[in-house]
Design an enzyme around this catalytic site. Structure first.
Site, PDB file in Angstrom:
ATOM      1  N   TRP A 257      59.087 126.666 -49.887  1.00 25.81           N
ATOM      2  CA  TRP A 257      60.162 127.645 -49.686  1.00 25.81           C
ATOM      3  C   TRP A 257      60.678 127.619 -48.253  1.00 25.81           C
ATOM      4  CZ3 TRP A 257      59.689 132.903 -52.687  1.00 25.81           C
ATOM      5  CH2 TRP A 257      59.827 132.645 -54.053  1.00 25.81           C
TER       6      TRP A 257
ATOM      7  N   ASP B 185      50.413 132.614 -44.570  1.00 21.66           N
ATOM      8  CA  ASP B 185      49.616 132.279 -45.760  1.00 21.66           C
ATOM      9  C   ASP B 185      48.150 132.255 -45.362  1.00 21.66           C
ATOM     10  OD1 ASP B 185      50.494 130.738 -48.677  1.00 21.66           O
ATOM     11  OD2 ASP B 185      48.385 130.732 -48.094  1.00 21.66           O
TER      12      ASP B 185
ATOM     13  N   ASP C 186      44.911 136.162 -43.868  1.00 21.13           N
ATOM     14  CA  ASP C 186      44.972 136.946 -45.103  1.00 21.13           C
ATOM     15  C   ASP C 186      45.885 138.148 -44.881  1.00 21.13           C
ATOM     16  OD1 ASP C 186      44.570 138.482 -47.363  1.00 21.13           O
ATOM     17  OD2 ASP C 186      42.410 138.130 -47.434  1.00 21.13           O
TER      18      ASP C 186
ATOM     19  N   LYS D 238      57.860 136.917 -56.345  1.00 21.23           N
ATOM     20  CA  LYS D 238      57.271 136.432 -57.598  1.00 21.23           C
ATOM     21  C   LYS D 238      56.341 137.504 -58.153  1.00 21.23           C
ATOM     22  CE  LYS D 238      54.056 133.177 -57.488  1.00 21.23           C
ATOM     23  NZ  LYS D 238      53.538 131.796 -57.360  1.00 21.23           N
TER      24      LYS D 238
END
Length: 209
Positions: A65, A83, A99, A164
């Site tokens: 992305w 990420d 995290d 998502k």
């Protein structure tokens, strides 16, 4: 028997993965992942990105992305990505590995964003899937709630949000929550999204004041 079942399942997944036309196209084009094509289809219909924008990319690795967004926002744009997994460096992308659920990582991400609001937040985050919806869906919903919280913190009025989401318990409530915050909300299932997957993409544009 359980080992044999897992082995057969893994073999089917690998066969499906490497015969996938989007995987093959991504390899030919030198793209980081097939997710590039999902975002391209959404951009063609919803026009989320424009040159010069600042974009936050959550769940960014391996970088499909971010790679696509960079082509849309140009050299004057900025991408802040995060990420839990590592990601190879990319020009124009400020990447934070950590995290997102941990307060210290969230604070570090907010510091990288700075005082200026951003124009788009995108989230392709997903938990490690067990294959059991009763376990996986709550974990997924927790991540998408965190992504929406990020919008509340950093997204400018009129800004856009792409997330998502896996359909299941809590989906309708989450959709209502997004609709209360944005002027237009659509649900997309890109061609590059595997048909058997529960995933859909919520496209929310025009953050309300």
């Amino acid at each position: 028997m359980a080992t044999k079942k897992r082995s057969a399942s893994s073999s089917r997944w690998l066969q499906e993965h490497f015969s996938d036309k989007y995987v093959q196209q991504a390899q030919k084009k030198g793209l980081r992942s097939r997710a590039w094509f999902k975002l391209d289809e959404i951009q063609q219909s919803d026009k989320l990105f424009r040159p010069g924008m600042t974009v936050v990319d959550l769940g960014a690795a391996p970088g499909g992305w971010s790679q696509y967004v960079a082509t849309q926002i140009g050299g004057k744009g900025r991408i802040i990505a995060c990420d839990i997994l590592p990601m190879d460096p990319m020009v124009g992308v400020d990447f934070l590995q950590g995290d997102f659920r941990e307060p210290l990582v969230l604070q570090a991400l907010l510091e990288r964003v700075g005082e200026q609001k951003v124009q788009v937040v995108v989230s392709d985050m997903a938990p490690n899937m067990s294959g059991t919806p009763a376990v996986d869906i709550p974990k997924s919903m927790y991540l998408v709630e965190l992504a929406l919280d990020m919008c509340r913190d950093v997204l400018a009025p009129g800004g856009n949000f792409l997330v998502k989401v896996f359909q299941g318990e809590g989906f309708d409530e989450y959709l209502r929550e997004i609709r209360s915050l944005f002027t237009k909300v659509k649900i997309r299932k890109p061609d590059a999204s595997r048909a058997r997957s529960r995933e859909v993409y919520i496209v929310a544009t025009g953050r309300k004041l």
